[in-house]
Design a protein around this motif. Structure first.
Motif: not given
Length: 325
Positions: A19-25, A126-127, A129-134, A243-244
């Motif tokens: 999902n958006f904001l999740a994952g091994p970013y 971008p997904a 970058e959004a994850g890092v900022l979040a 999912s989460s």
């Protein structure tokens, strides 16, 4: 449709994409948090990047058709930042990233970009970058709310790269770690329809899945059944984890579920929702209802149910209406 038939659909299968904001970013670089000397050395390294946060706003560059995150070298802050104010996020694109909260009355000017409310523009980033900022936003918010010990009221001191706050009172020495608020979010179906609700503050036509916070002493499955019952009086007889999604607005973890309704009559009892109703696939495809944004877990729940018995994927239906934010 029986609960067994419900779960025969591919909606609870392992996800190939997070999902958006999740994952091994990001590599969270736990080893980097433990050694204060490494943190001091990182400040001297021109490759180290800071992720500045000002009043929950993030630094981004906005053009006519794109939004992108902006990271800055430590030197860009002017004065050298206090290591106590830095939070080690990890290695992003092979460079160490540190979050820092800016306390100026107005947003500091950076040539690289401008400060924007992350919640408003996250879906345009971008997904990764959004994850890092979040992640940075969530950590800064937690730090700002725990500057004093919740046990004795003494100031706290940052340890472990900002991921631990320790009470400065020798008689207390309470340890405080980041906290998140678990919330369940559920798509209820009777087979051919899904249950969606809307809050009075939303624009006309907006509907979404049922959601609510987990209470102390409550399992996730019990929270799902309670929230659905409290908000709509619909009863469910089967629950399946989907999912989460981390949702740092301000500090939630959304835990997504699919559920099967055993009683479909709707009665709004707690007035939390302005309206709740059942929708068919045809109604969703026709644009009769405004659906959650495609970056949200709400949309993923609806999409997986819809696509399990549709010839055209939901996001490719030309008349589908989706929230912009």
């Amino acid at each position: 449709l029986t609960p067994a038939a419900l779960y025969a659909c591919p909606m609870a299968r392992p996800r190939s994409d997070p999902n958006f904001l999740a994952g091994p970013y990001i590599d969270r670089a736990v080893d980097q948090r433990k050694d204060p000397a490494q943190l001091r050395a990182a400040l001297e390294d021109p490759a180290t990047l800071l992720v500045p946060v000002w009043r929950t706003h993030s630094l981004v560059a906005v053009s006519a058709d794109t939004v992108s995150a902006r990271f800055v070298p430590a030197a860009a802050l002017g004065e050298r930042p206090d290591p106590q104010e830095l939070i080690v996020l990890g290695r992003f694109r092979r460079r160490l990233c540190l979050a820092v909260e800016l306390h100026t009355p107005a947003p500091p000017p950076f040539e690289a970009g401008e400060f924007r409310d992350l919640r408003a523009i996250a879906g345009e980033l971008p997904a990764e970058e959004a994850g890092v900022l979040a992640y940075a936003r969530a950590m800064v918010l937690w730090r700002s709310r725990h500057r004093f010990c919740g046990r004795c009221g003494a100031p706290t001191v940052a340890r472990e790269g900002g991921h631990l706050l320790v009470c400065s009172d020798p008689g207390c020495q309470g340890q405080h770690y980041p906290r998140i608020d678990p919330a369940v979010i559920v798509l209820v179906t009777d087979g051919e329809r899904v249950l969606l609700g809307r809050q009075a503050s939303w624009p006309p036509g907006r509907y979404s899945t049922i959601a609510g916070f987990v209470e102390p002493g409550e399992s996730l499955e019990d929270a799902v059944a309670r929230e659905v019952r409290e908000e709509t009086a619909v009863e469910i007889d089967a629950v399946e984890y989907h999912s989460s999604q981390p949702w740092p607005f301000p500090s939630s973890l959304m835990l997504g579920f699919m559920a099967h309704a055993s009683r479909t009559e709707i009665r709004r009892t707690d007035q939390e929702l302005e309206d709740a109703r059942w929708f068919t696939r045809a109604e969703l495809a026709s644009g009769a209802v405004g659906l959650p944004g495609m970056h949200s877990i709400s949309f993923r729940l609806i999409e997986d149910w819809y696509d399990s018995a549709a010839s055209v994927p939901l996001r490719h239906e030309p008349r589908v209406r989706v929230w912009k934010r």
